[in-house]
Motif scaffolding. Sequence first.
Motif, PDB file in Angstrom:
ATOM      1  N   ALA A  81     -14.871   4.187   7.175  1.00 34.35           N
ATOM      2  CA  ALA A  81     -14.692   2.915   7.432  1.00 34.35           C
ATOM      3  C   ALA A  81     -14.064   2.306   6.055  1.00 34.35           C
ATOM      4  CB  ALA A  81     -15.538   1.963   8.035  1.00 34.35           C
ATOM      5  N   ASP A  82     -14.808   2.403   5.001  1.00 33.79           N
ATOM      6  CA  ASP A  82     -14.725   1.942   3.564  1.00 33.79           C
ATOM      7  C   ASP A  82     -13.373   2.419   3.233  1.00 33.79           C
ATOM      8  OD1 ASP A  82     -16.910   0.393   3.840  1.00 33.79           O
ATOM      9  OD2 ASP A  82     -17.947   1.621   2.394  1.00 33.79           O
ATOM     10  N   GLN A  83     -12.934   3.635   3.330  1.00 37.65           N
ATOM     11  CA  GLN A  83     -11.590   4.233   2.860  1.00 37.65           C
ATOM     12  C   GLN A  83     -10.717   3.691   3.826  1.00 37.65           C
ATOM     13  OE1 GLN A  83     -13.597   8.084   3.284  1.00 37.65           O
ATOM     14  NE2 GLN A  83     -12.279   8.542   1.649  1.00 37.65           N
ATOM     15  N   LEU A  84     -10.884   3.564   5.036  1.00 36.42           N
ATOM     16  CA  LEU A  84      -9.822   3.029   6.026  1.00 36.42           C
ATOM     17  C   LEU A  84      -9.328   1.502   5.452  1.00 36.42           C
ATOM     18  CD1 LEU A  84     -11.037   4.737   9.228  1.00 36.42           C
ATOM     19  CD2 LEU A  84      -9.096   5.524   7.757  1.00 36.42           C
ATOM     20  N   ARG A  85     -10.398   0.762   5.475  1.00 34.74           N
ATOM     21  CA  ARG A  85     -10.185  -0.644   5.027  1.00 34.74           C
ATOM     22  C   ARG A  85      -9.293  -0.746   3.702  1.00 34.74           C
ATOM     23  NH1 ARG A  85     -14.937  -1.449   8.014  1.00 34.74           N
ATOM     24  NH2 ARG A  85     -16.297  -1.267   6.000  1.00 34.74           N
ATOM     25  N   ALA A  86      -9.712   0.137   2.896  1.00 39.62           N
ATOM     26  CA  ALA A  86      -9.121   0.113   1.426  1.00 39.62           C
ATOM     27  C   ALA A  86      -7.690   0.592   1.434  1.00 39.62           C
ATOM     28  CB  ALA A  86      -9.898   0.866   0.493  1.00 39.62           C
ATOM     29  N   ALA A  87      -7.416   1.586   2.218  1.00 34.45           N
ATOM     30  CA  ALA A  87      -5.926   2.061   2.425  1.00 34.45           C
ATOM     31  C   ALA A  87      -5.228   0.915   3.093  1.00 34.45           C
ATOM     32  CB  ALA A  87      -5.992   3.374   3.431  1.00 34.45           C
ATOM     33  N   ARG A  88      -5.753   0.069   4.066  1.00 38.01           N
ATOM     34  CA  ARG A  88      -5.066  -0.760   4.869  1.00 38.01           C
ATOM     35  C   ARG A  88      -4.896  -2.044   3.748  1.00 38.01           C
ATOM     36  NH1 ARG A  88      -8.928  -2.411   8.800  1.00 38.01           N
ATOM     37  NH2 ARG A  88      -8.365  -0.130   9.656  1.00 38.01           N
ATOM     38  N   ALA A  89      -5.701  -2.354   3.303  1.00 42.55           N
ATOM     39  CA  ALA A  89      -5.234  -3.342   2.183  1.00 42.55           C
ATOM     40  C   ALA A  89      -4.464  -3.256   1.101  1.00 42.55           C
ATOM     41  CB  ALA A  89      -6.888  -3.684   1.662  1.00 42.55           C
ATOM     42  N   ASN A  90      -4.581  -2.062   0.702  1.00 42.32           N
ATOM     43  CA  ASN A  90      -3.407  -1.404  -0.220  1.00 42.32           C
ATOM     44  C   ASN A  90      -2.111  -1.563   0.362  1.00 42.32           C
ATOM     45  OD1 ASN A  90      -2.417  -0.027  -2.665  1.00 42.32           O
ATOM     46  ND2 ASN A  90      -2.475   1.739  -1.811  1.00 42.32           N
ATOM     47  N   PHE A  91      -1.981  -0.702   1.349  1.00 36.57           N
ATOM     48  CA  PHE A  91      -0.648  -0.980   2.277  1.00 36.57           C
ATOM     49  C   PHE A  91      -0.131  -2.609   2.603  1.00 36.57           C
ATOM     50  CE2 PHE A  91       1.855  -1.495   5.972  1.00 36.57           C
ATOM     51  CZ  PHE A  91       2.747  -0.395   5.911  1.00 36.57           C
ATOM     52  N   ASP A  92      -1.194  -3.414   2.715  1.00 32.23           N
ATOM     53  CA  ASP A  92      -0.556  -4.641   3.046  1.00 32.23           C
ATOM     54  C   ASP A  92      -0.265  -5.400   1.716  1.00 32.23           C
ATOM     55  OD1 ASP A  92      -1.254  -4.462   5.738  1.00 32.23           O
ATOM     56  OD2 ASP A  92      -3.251  -5.486   5.679  1.00 32.23           O
ATOM     57  N   ARG A  93      -0.934  -5.028   0.552  1.00 35.52           N
ATOM     58  CA  ARG A  93      -0.541  -5.576  -0.531  1.00 35.52           C
ATOM     59  C   ARG A  93       0.942  -5.260  -1.099  1.00 35.52           C
ATOM     60  NH1 ARG A  93      -5.554  -4.653  -2.062  1.00 35.52           N
ATOM     61  NH2 ARG A  93      -5.080  -2.780  -2.928  1.00 35.52           N
ATOM     62  N   ARG A  94       1.237  -4.088  -0.810  1.00 37.51           N
ATOM     63  CA  ARG A  94       2.603  -3.109  -1.185  1.00 37.51           C
ATOM     64  C   ARG A  94       3.825  -3.670  -0.196  1.00 37.51           C
ATOM     65  NH1 ARG A  94       2.618   1.732  -0.132  1.00 37.51           N
ATOM     66  NH2 ARG A  94       0.696   1.845   0.538  1.00 37.51           N
ATOM     67  N   ALA A  95       3.329  -3.751   1.140  1.00 38.78           N
ATOM     68  CA  ALA A  95       4.517  -3.882   2.137  1.00 38.78           C
ATOM     69  C   ALA A  95       5.175  -5.089   2.067  1.00 38.78           C
ATOM     70  CB  ALA A  95       3.764  -3.910   3.469  1.00 38.78           C
ATOM     71  N   PRO A  96       6.607  -5.148   2.398  1.00 40.62           N
ATOM     72  CA  PRO A  96       7.222  -6.504   2.230  1.00 40.62           C
ATOM     73  C   PRO A  96       6.592  -7.345   3.425  1.00 40.62           C
ATOM     74  CG  PRO A  96       8.744  -4.773   2.764  1.00 40.62           C
ATOM     75  CD  PRO A  96       7.150  -4.069   2.495  1.00 40.62           C
ATOM     76  N   HIS A  97       6.503  -8.653   3.290  1.00 39.04           N
ATOM     77  CA  HIS A  97       6.155  -9.486   4.360  1.00 39.04           C
ATOM     78  C   HIS A  97       7.212  -9.862   5.138  1.00 39.04           C
ATOM     79  CE1 HIS A  97       1.988 -10.026   2.712  1.00 39.04           C
ATOM     80  NE2 HIS A  97       2.450 -10.074   1.314  1.00 39.04           N
ATOM     81  N   PRO A  98       7.330  -9.868   6.428  1.00 36.61           N
ATOM     82  CA  PRO A  98       8.506  -9.786   7.341  1.00 36.61           C
ATOM     83  C   PRO A  98       8.590 -11.622   7.282  1.00 36.61           C
ATOM     84  CG  PRO A  98       6.338  -9.525   8.788  1.00 36.61           C
ATOM     85  CD  PRO A  98       6.034  -9.382   7.134  1.00 36.61           C
ATOM     86  N   ARG A  99       9.987 -11.524   7.322  1.00 38.94           N
ATOM     87  CA  ARG A  99      10.593 -13.131   7.398  1.00 38.94           C
ATOM     88  C   ARG A  99      10.342 -13.579   8.647  1.00 38.94           C
ATOM     89  NH1 ARG A  99      16.026 -12.858   3.912  1.00 38.94           N
ATOM     90  NH2 ARG A  99      15.192 -11.623   2.419  1.00 38.94           N
ATOM     91  N   PRO A 100       9.965 -14.936   8.747  1.00 35.26           N
ATOM     92  CA  PRO A 100       9.921 -15.597  10.050  1.00 35.26           C
ATOM     93  C   PRO A 100      11.159 -15.654  10.582  1.00 35.26           C
ATOM     94  CG  PRO A 100       9.304 -17.129   8.265  1.00 35.26           C
ATOM     95  CD  PRO A 100       9.625 -16.053   7.800  1.00 35.26           C
ATOM     96  N   LEU A 101      11.313 -15.437  12.212  1.00 36.19           N
ATOM     97  CA  LEU A 101      12.468 -15.603  12.839  1.00 36.19           C
ATOM     98  C   LEU A 101      12.848 -16.886  12.692  1.00 36.19           C
ATOM     99  CD1 LEU A 101      11.363 -13.357  15.788  1.00 36.19           C
ATOM    100  CD2 LEU A 101      12.669 -12.617  14.096  1.00 36.19           C
ATOM    101  N   SER A 102      14.225 -17.222  12.621  1.00 30.79           N
ATOM    102  CA  SER A 102      14.926 -18.472  12.501  1.00 30.79           C
ATOM    103  C   SER A 102      15.596 -18.789  13.979  1.00 30.79           C
ATOM    104  CB  SER A 102      16.096 -18.731  11.585  1.00 30.79           C
ATOM    105  OG  SER A 102      17.172 -17.657  11.783  1.00 30.79           O
ATOM    106  N   ALA A 103      15.337 -19.937  14.195  1.00 31.94           N
ATOM    107  CA  ALA A 103      15.725 -20.470  15.645  1.00 31.94           C
ATOM    108  C   ALA A 103      17.450 -20.396  15.837  1.00 31.94           C
ATOM    109  CB  ALA A 103      15.227 -21.902  15.668  1.00 31.94           C
TER     110      ALA A 103
END
Length: 103
Positions: A81-103
Amino acid sequence: MLALVALADGRAMRFNELRRRLEGVTQKMLTQTLRALEREGLLTRTVYPTVPPRVEYRLTALGEEIAQLVLRVAEWSASRADQLRAARANFDRRAPHPRPLSA
Protein backbone atom coordinates in the motif's frame (compact mmCIF):
# COMPACT_ATOMS: atom_id res chain seq x y z
CA MET A 1 -14.54 -10.27 -6.06
CA LEU A 2 -16.14 -9.16 -2.82
CA ALA A 3 -18.71 -11.97 -2.99
CA LEU A 4 -15.95 -14.51 -3.61
CA VAL A 5 -14.02 -13.27 -0.58
CA ALA A 6 -17.16 -13.27 1.58
CA LEU A 7 -17.76 -16.92 0.71
CA ALA A 8 -14.09 -17.93 0.92
CA ASP A 9 -14.36 -19.46 4.39
CA GLY A 10 -16.10 -22.44 2.82
CA ARG A 11 -19.42 -22.32 4.61
CA ALA A 12 -22.82 -21.81 3.01
CA MET A 13 -24.38 -18.38 3.42
CA ARG A 14 -27.86 -17.04 2.93
CA PHE A 15 -28.53 -13.97 0.81
CA ASN A 16 -29.13 -11.54 3.67
CA GLU A 17 -26.04 -12.74 5.51
CA LEU A 18 -23.99 -12.06 2.39
CA ARG A 19 -25.65 -8.69 1.98
CA ARG A 20 -24.75 -7.69 5.55
CA ARG A 21 -21.16 -8.80 4.98
CA LEU A 22 -20.92 -6.78 1.78
CA GLU A 23 -21.84 -3.44 3.25
CA GLY A 24 -22.96 -0.94 0.64
CA VAL A 25 -23.79 -3.50 -2.07
CA THR A 26 -27.36 -3.17 -3.29
CA GLN A 27 -29.76 -6.11 -3.38
CA LYS A 28 -29.95 -5.84 -7.16
CA MET A 29 -26.17 -5.85 -7.61
CA LEU A 30 -25.71 -8.79 -5.24
CA THR A 31 -28.42 -10.76 -7.04
CA GLN A 32 -26.78 -10.10 -10.41
CA THR A 33 -23.35 -10.98 -9.04
CA LEU A 34 -24.51 -14.25 -7.50
CA ARG A 35 -26.26 -15.25 -10.72
CA ALA A 36 -23.14 -14.50 -12.75
CA LEU A 37 -20.94 -16.50 -10.35
CA GLU A 38 -23.39 -19.41 -10.50
CA ARG A 39 -23.44 -19.24 -14.29
CA GLU A 40 -19.63 -19.40 -14.38
CA GLY A 41 -19.63 -22.44 -12.11
CA LEU A 42 -18.02 -20.59 -9.20
CA LEU A 43 -20.84 -21.07 -6.72
CA THR A 44 -23.85 -23.26 -6.10
CA ARG A 45 -27.28 -22.03 -5.13
CA THR A 46 -29.31 -24.48 -3.07
CA VAL A 47 -33.02 -23.90 -2.49
CA TYR A 48 -34.61 -25.76 0.42
CA PRO A 49 -38.38 -26.46 0.19
CA THR A 50 -39.40 -24.63 3.34
CA VAL A 51 -41.87 -21.82 3.92
CA PRO A 52 -40.48 -19.32 3.22
CA PRO A 53 -37.90 -20.95 0.92
CA ARG A 54 -34.37 -21.02 2.30
CA VAL A 55 -31.61 -20.37 -0.22
CA GLU A 56 -27.92 -20.90 0.47
CA TYR A 57 -24.85 -20.03 -1.57
CA ARG A 58 -21.53 -21.88 -1.40
CA LEU A 59 -18.40 -21.75 -3.52
CA THR A 60 -17.64 -24.69 -5.78
CA ALA A 61 -14.11 -26.10 -5.92
CA LEU A 62 -13.47 -23.77 -8.86
CA GLY A 63 -14.85 -20.84 -6.85
CA GLU A 64 -12.66 -21.70 -3.87
CA GLU A 65 -9.63 -21.75 -6.14
CA ILE A 66 -10.26 -18.29 -7.57
CA ALA A 67 -11.23 -16.92 -4.13
CA GLN A 68 -7.79 -17.93 -2.84
CA LEU A 69 -6.18 -16.09 -5.76
CA VAL A 70 -8.25 -12.97 -5.04
CA LEU A 71 -7.27 -13.15 -1.36
CA ARG A 72 -3.60 -13.32 -2.33
CA VAL A 73 -3.98 -10.27 -4.58
CA ALA A 74 -5.67 -8.40 -1.71
CA GLU A 75 -2.85 -9.39 0.67
CA TRP A 76 -0.24 -8.30 -1.87
CA SER A 77 -2.02 -4.96 -2.33
CA ALA A 78 -2.20 -4.38 1.41
CA SER A 79 1.48 -5.22 1.86
CA ARG A 80 2.43 -2.79 -0.92
CA ALA A 81 0.00 0.00 0.00
CA ASP A 82 2.75 2.50 0.87
CA GLN A 83 4.56 1.86 -2.42
CA LEU A 84 1.33 2.13 -4.40
CA ARG A 85 0.40 5.43 -2.71
CA ALA A 86 3.89 6.82 -3.33
CA ALA A 87 3.75 5.85 -7.01
CA ARG A 88 0.33 7.47 -7.36
CA ALA A 89 1.50 10.68 -5.68
CA ASN A 90 4.62 10.74 -7.88
CA PHE A 91 2.51 10.30 -11.01
CA ASP A 92 0.07 13.02 -9.93
CA ARG A 93 2.96 15.47 -9.39
CA ARG A 94 4.37 14.78 -12.87
CA ALA A 95 1.13 14.49 -14.84
CA PRO A 96 -0.20 17.62 -16.51
CA HIS A 97 -3.41 18.77 -14.91
CA PRO A 98 -6.35 18.69 -17.31
CA ARG A 99 -7.78 22.02 -18.28
CA PRO A 100 -11.39 22.69 -17.38
CA LEU A 101 -13.81 22.31 -20.25
CA SER A 102 -14.97 25.65 -21.62
CA ALA A 103 -18.65 26.26 -22.21
